[in-house]
Design an enzyme around this catalytic site. Structure first.
Site, PDB file in Angstrom:
ATOM      1  N   GLN A 107     -22.817  -2.932  -5.154  1.00  0.00           N
ATOM      2  CA  GLN A 107     -21.557  -2.590  -4.498  1.00  0.00           C
ATOM      3  C   GLN A 107     -20.486  -2.169  -5.501  1.00  0.00           C
ATOM      4  OE1 GLN A 107     -21.732  -3.571  -0.850  1.00  0.00           O
ATOM      5  NE2 GLN A 107     -20.247  -1.919  -0.746  1.00  0.00           N
ATOM      6  N   ASP A 118     -22.858  -6.222   7.377  1.00  0.00           N
ATOM      7  CA  ASP A 118     -24.100  -5.768   6.745  1.00  0.00           C
ATOM      8  C   ASP A 118     -25.188  -6.181   7.758  1.00  0.00           C
ATOM      9  OD1 ASP A 118     -25.022  -4.717   3.862  1.00  0.00           O
ATOM     10  OD2 ASP A 118     -26.509  -6.174   4.495  1.00  0.00           O
ATOM     11  N   LYS A 125     -19.990  -9.320  -2.318  1.00  0.00           N
ATOM     12  CA  LYS A 125     -20.934  -9.388  -1.181  1.00  0.00           C
ATOM     13  C   LYS A 125     -21.072 -10.845  -0.778  1.00  0.00           C
ATOM     14  CE  LYS A 125     -23.554  -6.477   1.099  1.00  0.00           C
ATOM     15  NZ  LYS A 125     -23.394  -5.027   1.276  1.00  0.00           N
TER      16      LYS A 125
HETATM   17  N1  GLU Z   1     -22.427  -3.530   3.852  1.00  0.00           N
HETATM   18  C1  GLU Z   1     -22.021  -2.177   3.644  1.00  0.00           C
HETATM   19  C2  GLU Z   1     -22.550  -1.685   2.314  1.00  0.00           C
HETATM   20  O1  GLU Z   1     -23.636  -2.059   1.928  1.00  0.00           O
HETATM   21  C3  GLU Z   1     -20.544  -1.950   3.859  1.00  0.00           C
HETATM   22  C4  GLU Z   1     -19.612  -2.798   3.071  1.00  0.00           C
HETATM   23  C5  GLU Z   1     -18.143  -2.661   3.486  1.00  0.00           C
HETATM   24  O2  GLU Z   1     -17.821  -1.878   4.355  1.00  0.00           O
HETATM   25  O3  GLU Z   1     -17.336  -3.378   2.877  1.00  0.00           O
HETATM   26  O4  GLU Z   1     -21.962  -0.881   1.638  1.00  0.00           O
END
Ligand code: GLU
Length: 449
Positions: free
Chosen positions: A114, A169, A129
């Site tokens: 991320q 997620d 996360k």
């Molecule tokens: N879970 C999503 C990702 O893997 C989105 C995360 C978000 O919008 O903060 O990027």
């Protein structure tokens, strides 16, 4: 696995030694370090001043108990996680995953990815996360609500629109974000819209956020094909999964003239040569929370359930893995190459194993890693934060235009960076190097903190 640069090998060995048993985290770190050889050759201070070493160590890791009462009045206990990985570019940002497979190694791999994904969006968001080993499957709405309330009762103290901003997620969608936001609001007595993204449209959510990850992947593929003088028109596409990312990837492929001929869920896969009937798939998966076999039955002829093998055995031009990590292995890559695949783009996070990535490279298949191709979800989350901060809401068309522009910029930045570092055409190298250098330079500027 590809050999690492001499300066990076001890960094990786140290990550493995300090984080025993966290296989997916090791894999995610290795994938980034593989690309950084030409970077540290030019700038050894990234290792000498421990910038990479600091990047691999989360700023904060929170693990907590989540007790809750099920519908029969029994006490259940789950484990909650939030890994606040890097805040050099902005508040920690990243989703929550509720799935029985969740443990610290999964949350850390996702949080690590991320950081770079969020940097690539060009928007001011750091990386984090979280999640839980809670399994929402088969749970009633009331149970999901009580779980979310208990989860937030601990997590709220670590969050804030300027501190840490979770979203969804796997296993966390609009329903869960609603229960989480409600509990945050109740505990803090603040209507702090920007503390969570993926909210409902009536209470601070953004247009296009639901569609954003799937749409974004397809915008990215569209740019890849355009760079090669081609388009999605008439292409056969295979999508794995049938959750939120897969559904909106299918929708955008169809809008851009391609045909999705297969998709899947954890129980099997369906081949539908006329093109997946998306409205039906939405009813079966979103409203009935059913299985892929229910889609085949409701379709009434035409579609068939895969008898053996996997969705990757279906011949296609474009493959979009949109289910989960390590779902596309070497055997699957061989089948795809045999079936004539030319482009693979990751809608899920790290769905392609390192061996499969190598096979695609050898076969000359264009490969886009998730941290670039699926960045549209978190990018639109950042647009939701912008709207919340200015107490505004934008139209669907305007927001979709912003998303398309961001995906196009990420695409171009990956290609330009890969070229600059002597690996023309490698989206993986371009994404890792561009994401890394941005975060690393910010960390250097902010000093040893
Ligand atoms: N879970 C999503 C990702 O893997 C989105 C995360 C978000 O919008 O903060 O990027």
């Amino acid at each position: 696995m590809t050999e690492l640069h001499d300066l990076l090998r001890p960094v990786f060995d140290d990550v493995v030694a300090r984080n025993p048993g966290e296989r997916e985290f090791h894999q995610a770190v290795h994938e980034v370090l593989e690309s950084l050889g030409p970077v540290v050759a030019k700038r050894p201070e990234y290792v000498d001043a421990a910038v990479i070493q600091r990047l691999c160590e989360p700023e904060r890791q929170i693990i907590f108990r989540v007790p809750w009462l099920d519908d029969r009045g029994r006490t259940q206990v789950n484990r909650g996680f939030r890994v606040e990985f890097n805040s050099a570019l902005g508040p920690y940002k990243g989703g929550l995953r509720f799935h029985p497979s969740v443990y610290l190694g999964i949350v850390k791999f996702l949080g690590f990815e991320q950081i770079f994904k969020n940097a690539l969006t060009g928007l001011p968001i750091g990386g984090g996360k979280g999640g839980s080993d809670f399994d929402p499957k088969g749970r009633s709405d009331a149970e999901v609500m009580r779980f979310c309330q208990s989860f937030m009762t601990e997590l709220y103290r670590h969050l804030g629109e300027h501190t840490d901003v979770p979203a969804g997620d796997i296993g966390v969608g609009g329903r869960e974000i609603g229960y989480l936001f409600g509990q945050y609001k109740r505990i803090t007595n603040r209507y702090e819209s920007g503390v969570l993204t993926g909210k409902g449209l009536a209470w601070g959510g953004s247009q296009v956020r639901t569609e954003a990850t799937g749409y974004g992947v397809v915008f990215f593929v569209d740019r890849m094909l355009a760079a090669a003088g081609d388009s999605l028109e008439g292409k056969r596409v295979v999508v794995s999964g049938s959750g939120n990312v897969a559904i909106y990837a299918i929708e955008k492929v169809h809008q851009l003239g391609g045909r999705v001929v297969a998709c899947s869920d954890s129980s099997g896969y369906v081949v539908d040569d006329a093109g997946i009937d998306l409205e039906l798939l939405k009813v079966v998966k979103n409203e009935q929370r059913g299985r892929i076999a229910d889609y085949v039955e409701a379709r009434g002829g035409g579609a068939v359930l895969g008898a053996s093998g996997s969705v990757w055995d279906v011949a296609c031009d474009v493959a979009l893995p949109c289910a989960t990590q390590n779902e596309l292995d070497e055997a699957a890559a061989k089948a795809l190459v045999g079936g004539g695949v030319r482009v693979v783009a990751e809608g899920a996070n790290m769905p392609t194993t390192p061996g499969a990535v190598r096979l695609f490279a050898e076969a000359g298949v264009q490969f886009a890693p998730g941290k670039a191709a699926n960045a549209g979800g978190v990018a639109t989350s950042a647009l939701e934060m912008q709207q919340n901060a200015s107490r505004d809401s934008w139209s669907f068309e305007y927001t979709e235009g912003r998303l398309a522009g961001i995906m196009s910029d990420i695409h171009d930045r990956c290609l330009a960076t890969a070229e600059e570092y002597g690996q023309p055409g490698s989206y993986a190298a371009g994404a890792n190097i561009a994401g890394f250098t941005q975060v690393a330079d910010a960390m250097v500027a902010l000093g040893v903190v």
